[in-house]
Design a protein around this motif. Structure first.
Motif, PDB file in Angstrom:
ATOM      1  N   VAL A   1      -6.960  15.492  -3.220  1.00  0.00           N
ATOM      2  CA  VAL A   1      -5.661  14.904  -2.904  1.00  0.00           C
ATOM      3  C   VAL A   1      -4.823  15.818  -2.026  1.00  0.00           C
ATOM      4  CG1 VAL A   1      -5.485  13.358  -4.882  1.00  0.00           C
ATOM      5  CG2 VAL A   1      -4.737  15.715  -5.105  1.00  0.00           C
ATOM      6  N   GLY A   2      -5.156  17.039  -1.966  1.00  0.00           N
ATOM      7  CA  GLY A   2      -4.441  17.977  -1.110  1.00  0.00           C
ATOM      8  C   GLY A   2      -3.105  18.413  -1.687  1.00  0.00           C
ATOM      9  N   GLY A   3      -2.410  19.234  -0.940  1.00  0.00           N
ATOM     10  CA  GLY A   3      -1.103  19.699  -1.348  1.00  0.00           C
ATOM     11  C   GLY A   3      -1.175  20.897  -2.270  1.00  0.00           C
ATOM     12  N   PRO A   4       0.021  21.448  -2.622  1.00  0.00           N
ATOM     13  CA  PRO A   4       0.067  22.637  -3.471  1.00  0.00           C
ATOM     14  C   PRO A   4      -0.368  22.326  -4.909  1.00  0.00           C
ATOM     15  CG  PRO A   4       2.250  21.764  -3.127  1.00  0.00           C
ATOM     16  CD  PRO A   4       1.344  20.953  -2.266  1.00  0.00           C
ATOM     17  N   ASP A   5      -0.652  23.381  -5.654  1.00  0.00           N
ATOM     18  CA  ASP A   5      -0.987  23.206  -7.063  1.00  0.00           C
ATOM     19  C   ASP A   5       0.225  22.669  -7.815  1.00  0.00           C
ATOM     20  OD1 ASP A   5      -3.345  24.247  -6.371  1.00  0.00           O
ATOM     21  OD2 ASP A   5      -3.213  26.074  -7.603  1.00  0.00           O
ATOM     22  N   ARG A   6       0.000  21.668  -8.688  1.00  0.00           N
ATOM     23  CA  ARG A   6       1.125  21.071  -9.418  1.00  0.00           C
ATOM     24  C   ARG A   6       0.623  20.198 -10.561  1.00  0.00           C
ATOM     25  NH1 ARG A   6      -0.233  18.645  -4.745  1.00  0.00           N
ATOM     26  NH2 ARG A   6      -0.379  16.369  -4.678  1.00  0.00           N
ATOM     27  N   GLU A   7       1.534  19.909 -11.490  1.00  0.00           N
ATOM     28  CA  GLU A   7       1.267  18.883 -12.504  1.00  0.00           C
ATOM     29  C   GLU A   7       1.851  17.592 -11.959  1.00  0.00           C
ATOM     30  OE1 GLU A   7      -0.435  19.740 -15.313  1.00  0.00           O
ATOM     31  OE2 GLU A   7      -0.527  21.683 -14.281  1.00  0.00           O
TER      32      GLU A   7
ATOM     33  N   HIS B   1       0.804  -1.226   0.000  1.00  0.00           N
ATOM     34  CA  HIS B   1       0.000   0.000   0.000  1.00  0.00           C
ATOM     35  C   HIS B   1       0.830   1.266   0.000  1.00  0.00           C
ATOM     36  CE1 HIS B   1      -3.860  -1.919   0.189  1.00  0.00           C
ATOM     37  NE2 HIS B   1      -3.461  -2.688   1.182  1.00  0.00           N
ATOM     38  N   ARG B   2       2.062   1.183   0.475  1.00  0.00           N
ATOM     39  CA  ARG B   2       2.918   2.374   0.501  1.00  0.00           C
ATOM     40  C   ARG B   2       4.265   2.112  -0.173  1.00  0.00           C
ATOM     41  NH1 ARG B   2      -0.324   6.040   0.596  1.00  0.00           N
ATOM     42  NH2 ARG B   2      -2.022   5.666   2.039  1.00  0.00           N
TER      43      ARG B   2
ATOM     44  N   CYS C   1      -1.074   7.568  -8.611  1.00  0.00           N
ATOM     45  CA  CYS C   1      -1.189   6.120  -8.791  1.00  0.00           C
ATOM     46  C   CYS C   1      -2.225   5.553  -7.839  1.00  0.00           C
ATOM     47  CB  CYS C   1       0.141   5.451  -8.484  1.00  0.00           C
ATOM     48  SG  CYS C   1       1.507   6.119  -9.426  1.00  0.00           S
ATOM     49  N   PHE C   2      -2.903   4.531  -8.285  1.00  0.00           N
ATOM     50  CA  PHE C   2      -3.799   3.815  -7.372  1.00  0.00           C
ATOM     51  C   PHE C   2      -3.923   2.367  -7.840  1.00  0.00           C
ATOM     52  CE2 PHE C   2      -6.489   5.379 -10.740  1.00  0.00           C
ATOM     53  CZ  PHE C   2      -7.449   4.406 -10.938  1.00  0.00           C
ATOM     54  N   ARG C   3      -4.171   1.474  -6.879  1.00  0.00           N
ATOM     55  CA  ARG C   3      -4.310   0.058  -7.202  1.00  0.00           C
ATOM     56  C   ARG C   3      -5.723  -0.227  -7.718  1.00  0.00           C
ATOM     57  NH1 ARG C   3       0.415  -2.308  -6.842  1.00  0.00           N
ATOM     58  NH2 ARG C   3       1.732  -1.868  -5.048  1.00  0.00           N
ATOM     59  N   PRO C   4      -5.897  -1.289  -8.478  1.00  0.00           N
ATOM     60  CA  PRO C   4      -7.211  -1.569  -9.089  1.00  0.00           C
ATOM     61  C   PRO C   4      -8.350  -1.629  -8.081  1.00  0.00           C
ATOM     62  CG  PRO C   4      -5.555  -3.036  -9.989  1.00  0.00           C
ATOM     63  CD  PRO C   4      -4.885  -2.264  -8.883  1.00  0.00           C
ATOM     64  N   GLU C   5      -8.025  -2.137  -6.852  1.00  0.00           N
ATOM     65  CA  GLU C   5      -9.103  -2.319  -5.879  1.00  0.00           C
ATOM     66  C   GLU C   5      -9.473  -1.020  -5.176  1.00  0.00           C
ATOM     67  OE1 GLU C   5      -6.209  -3.745  -5.870  1.00  0.00           O
ATOM     68  OE2 GLU C   5      -5.195  -3.479  -3.943  1.00  0.00           O
ATOM     69  N   ALA C   6      -8.779   0.085  -5.480  1.00  0.00           N
ATOM     70  CA  ALA C   6      -9.116   1.375  -4.865  1.00  0.00           C
ATOM     71  C   ALA C   6     -10.287   2.046  -5.579  1.00  0.00           C
ATOM     72  CB  ALA C   6      -7.899   2.292  -4.864  1.00  0.00           C
TER      73      ALA C   6
ATOM     74  N   PHE D   1     -16.795   6.030 -11.810  1.00  0.00           N
ATOM     75  CA  PHE D   1     -16.298   5.497 -10.532  1.00  0.00           C
ATOM     76  C   PHE D   1     -15.541   6.565  -9.754  1.00  0.00           C
ATOM     77  CE2 PHE D   1     -13.060   4.765 -13.692  1.00  0.00           C
ATOM     78  CZ  PHE D   1     -11.877   5.083 -13.053  1.00  0.00           C
ATOM     79  N   ASP D   2     -15.384   6.286  -8.442  1.00  0.00           N
ATOM     80  CA  ASP D   2     -14.580   7.140  -7.572  1.00  0.00           C
ATOM     81  C   ASP D   2     -13.310   6.384  -7.192  1.00  0.00           C
ATOM     82  OD1 ASP D   2     -16.320   9.415  -7.226  1.00  0.00           O
ATOM     83  OD2 ASP D   2     -17.658   8.027  -6.144  1.00  0.00           O
ATOM     84  N   ILE D   3     -12.317   7.155  -6.726  1.00  0.00           N
ATOM     85  CA  ILE D   3     -11.100   6.521  -6.237  1.00  0.00           C
ATOM     86  C   ILE D   3     -10.942   6.873  -4.764  1.00  0.00           C
ATOM     87  CG2 ILE D   3      -8.598   6.329  -6.509  1.00  0.00           C
ATOM     88  CD1 ILE D   3      -9.104   7.510  -9.391  1.00  0.00           C
ATOM     89  N   ASP D   4     -10.715   5.832  -3.948  1.00  0.00           N
ATOM     90  CA  ASP D   4     -10.527   6.037  -2.509  1.00  0.00           C
ATOM     91  C   ASP D   4      -9.338   6.985  -2.300  1.00  0.00           C
ATOM     92  OD1 ASP D   4     -10.068   5.902   0.163  1.00  0.00           O
ATOM     93  OD2 ASP D   4      -9.660   3.739   0.229  1.00  0.00           O
ATOM     94  N   PRO D   5      -9.561   8.193  -1.780  1.00  0.00           N
ATOM     95  CA  PRO D   5      -8.466   9.175  -1.684  1.00  0.00           C
ATOM     96  C   PRO D   5      -7.303   8.665  -0.835  1.00  0.00           C
ATOM     97  CG  PRO D   5     -10.590  10.166  -1.128  1.00  0.00           C
ATOM     98  CD  PRO D   5     -10.818   8.704  -1.238  1.00  0.00           C
ATOM     99  N   ALA D   6      -7.621   7.825   0.158  1.00  0.00           N
ATOM    100  CA  ALA D   6      -6.552   7.324   1.043  1.00  0.00           C
ATOM    101  C   ALA D   6      -5.622   6.370   0.308  1.00  0.00           C
ATOM    102  CB  ALA D   6      -7.186   6.624   2.240  1.00  0.00           C
TER     103      ALA D   6
END
Lengths: 358, 269
Positions: free
Chosen positions: A275-281, A236-237, A285-290, A344-349
């Motif tokens: 997702v938070g954080g500063p503005d950026r390009e 996960h990390r 990434c996320f796993r299929p089950e997210a 669909f949505d993506i689990d932000p965590a």
């Protein structure tokens, strides 16, 4: 995370410490200086593609190879660098099993004890106990050529454990078996090693095996350990793209973060993903089950290209745009057809963002 | 049906060969052996008459010693050469196959050049100690000759087996605490056993029956092939020669048969 496995009934192994272990073959450095701390009773899996140096590291710990520099290997704080493998008290399990074909199953298991000059009666008693442990009592008198691959594997394991080694070293022990047997044996081996409470270093290139067996996993790439952590953390990390891809499927979406929310470069986003954080390009990434199927108005809309049914889940290949194809694992009770548009949505965590590699 | 007939057709050349060149001459030899003045007593004479018995004994001892010596040299060399890469390895291996091409006469000639009256060893010992050491015209010379052409073929067979040996077998034994001696006894030699047995049997058969080398070295080396020659040409006792031939063939054949069955068992088949 670093603590030895708490379920172990007995503690039979030594802790392992290495400092700066390095190996060069023909001018090619296959193992960069490697420091390791393995707790007594812990099962550490060395995971990586072929040629990543995992087997070399195992063989250095075993004493089958010599480090370039002065070796620094300690078992329970005792320097064993100069101790030859014959006296190092390591149990080894090989991919080819390396069972002696001229001996029976029982003779193989008892061989180390015979070399140690254990009296015959005691040796037979001990051999019987180990055969019972791996469920091979009735095959004791069989020749190696007369037992199956799985039984050979268990014979090899019992032979290595018979000498009560300080550490157990396993080099791709299940690689020669078929998928079903491999899956069953990796559960069995995991249980057995924990029951024994032995310190084990387990080399594999199979991520599922690594997850199932390891207390910790050291993911290796080009001669160095890239990440060493508990299986859950590794999955996960992951700390970089390599680890992320090696231990499972990873989706990547390019987009920009504006005011803490992701806007995809491709496709239609009807809602924003926080997702938070500063503005950026960035690439996220996320796993299929997210992925979570949205009833209406999910964050991402995509067209289904293909579906694969796995029983418990199903995997969809969904296209956000021709450049952005995603793999999504969804519950298998709902049926989808290629061409269908889903949202669909993506689990932000579960969203990961890697720093660009230098 | 047709395939069965075709199978018979395939085996025909071997059948013709066996009949024409093996069974018929052997039958003729057997008839010859029994048709002399002594009749079947010829076979008894091989065991009762000291000259024949000694010759058989000497030949048997020579063959056994040659086989043991060849196996020892070849097994050690094979393990040294197996899975070891070094400069000139290919050249060394092809040099080793060189003696395969020589007939026994040439081998005998080389032994004479080496240990004969004007040989290399004699020359060196004469200048060093004043004595001319000569061994070419004896059983020892013959032994050296056999060793010379047996070692390469036995070595190549055992080398092939040694290279197939899984190196992790030795590593596993080491991890279990086995030293070099135990590894040889419990792991390496059992694995090489089938190859050693097969190669050793061929070496034994060759040493039993080789003639050219013995003939070149001296006409009075008392080995069985020489005995057959003398009986046949000098004593013109064809029936005795035939009887000894059959005895020689039988002993060698039995040895080969035993070797074969042992080699099979060694492989665990």
């Amino acid at each position: 995370m670093n603590s030895p496995n708490p379920t172990a009934a007995v503690r039979n192994g030594s802790s392992i410490t290495t400092r700066g272990l390095t190996k060069t073959f023909n001018g090619h450095r296959v193992l960069q200086p490697t420091d390791l701390e393995i707790a007594a009773g812990e099962i550490l899996v060395l995971l990586g593609p072929s040629g990543c140096g995992k087997t070399t590291l195992l063989r250095l710990i075993a004493g089958l190879e010599q480090s370039d520099g002065p070796d620094m290997i300690r078992f329970d704080g005792e320097d064993v660098s100069a101790v030859p493998i014959e006296k190092r008290d390591v149990g080894m399990v090989f991919q080819s099993y390396a069972l002696f074909p001229n001996m029976t199953v029982a003779e193989n298991v008892g061989y180390g004890l015979k070399i140690r000059k254990m009296p015959r009666a005691q040796r037979e008693e001990e051999t019987k106990r180990l055969l019972a442990l791996v469920g091979l009592e009735e095959y004791a008198g069989r020749r190696i050529s007369a037992v199956s691959g799985g039984q050979r594997q268990r014979t090899a394991l019992a032979r290595a454990l018979a000498i009560k080694p300080r550490v157990l070293l396993l080099d791709e022990p299940l690689a020669a078996l078929d998928a079903v047997l491999r899956e069953r044996l990796r559960v069995e081996i995991g249980l057995l090693l924990r029951e024994f409470g032995i310190t084990a270093v387990y080399v594999t290139h199979d991520q599922a095996e690594a997850m199932a067996i390891g207390d910790r996993i050291a993911v290796m790439q080009r001669g160095r350990i890239v990440q060493i952590d508990a299986p859950r953390e590794i999955y996960h990390r992951p700390i970089n793209d390599f680890v992320a891809d090696f231990v499972g499927t990873m989706n990547r979406v390019r987009g920009s973060v504006r005011a803490g929310a992701l806007i995809l470069d491709a496709g239609e986003t009807t809602a924003r993903i926080a997702v938070g954080g500063p503005d950026r390009e960035t690439t996220l990434c996320f796993r299929p089950e997210a992925a979570r199927l949205a009833v209406d108005g999910g964050a991402v809309r995509a067209r289904i290209r293909a579906t694969t049914f796995f029983g418990a889940t199903q995997r969809l290949v969904a296209e956000v745009s021709p450049e952005c194809q995603l793999q999504l694992d969804l519950p298998s009770n709902q049926s989808f057809v290629p061409g269908q548009i889903i949202s669909f949505d993506i689990d932000p965590a579960a969203i990961l963002e890697f720093k660009p590699e230098s | 049906m047709t395939s069965k007939r075709f199978d018979l057709l395939l085996i025909l050349p071997l059948a013709i060969f066996t009949l024409a060149f093996l069974i018929l001459p052997l039958a003729r030899l057997a008839v010859e052996a029994g048709s002399g003045p002594g009749g079947l007593a010829n076979f008894v004479a091989i065991l009762t008459e000291a000259r024949f018995r000694n010759s058989l004994f000497v030949t048997l001892i020579l063959a056994v010693v040659t086989t043991v010596a060849t196996l020892t040299v070849a097994t050690i060399a094979a393990q040294t050469l197996a899975n070891r890469k070094f400069l000139g390895r290919g050249l060394l291996l092809s040099l080793l196959t060189f003696p395969l091409a020589f007939p026994g006469v040439v081998v005998g000639f080389m032994i004479i050049l080496f240990g004969g009256r004007l040989g290399l060893v004699g020359g060196v010992t004469k200048s060093l100690f004043g004595t001319n050491v000569i061994f070419a015209y004896s059983l020892f010379g013959l032994f050296l000759g056999y060793l010379y052409f047996s070692v390469p073929r036995v070595l190549l067979t055992i080398l092939a087996a040694a290279e197939k040996l899984d190196p992790s077998l030795v590593e596993a034994a080491r991890s279990l605490g086995a030293g070099p001696f135990a590894i040889q006894r419990d792991v390496v030699l059992p694995a090489l056993f089938p190859a050693m047995y097969t190669a050793g049997a061929l070496c034994f058969a060759t040493a039993m029956g080789a003639f050219g080398t013995a003939f070149t070295l001296a006409t009075n080396i008392d080995v069985v092939p020489m005995l057959i020659y003398t009986e046949f040409t000098l004593a013109t006792n064809a029936s005795m020669a035939a009887a000894i031939s059959i005895a020689l063939g039988l002993i060698t054949w039995v040895t080969l048969a035993i070797a074969r069955s042992h080699a099979m068992r060694g492989e665990g088949v």
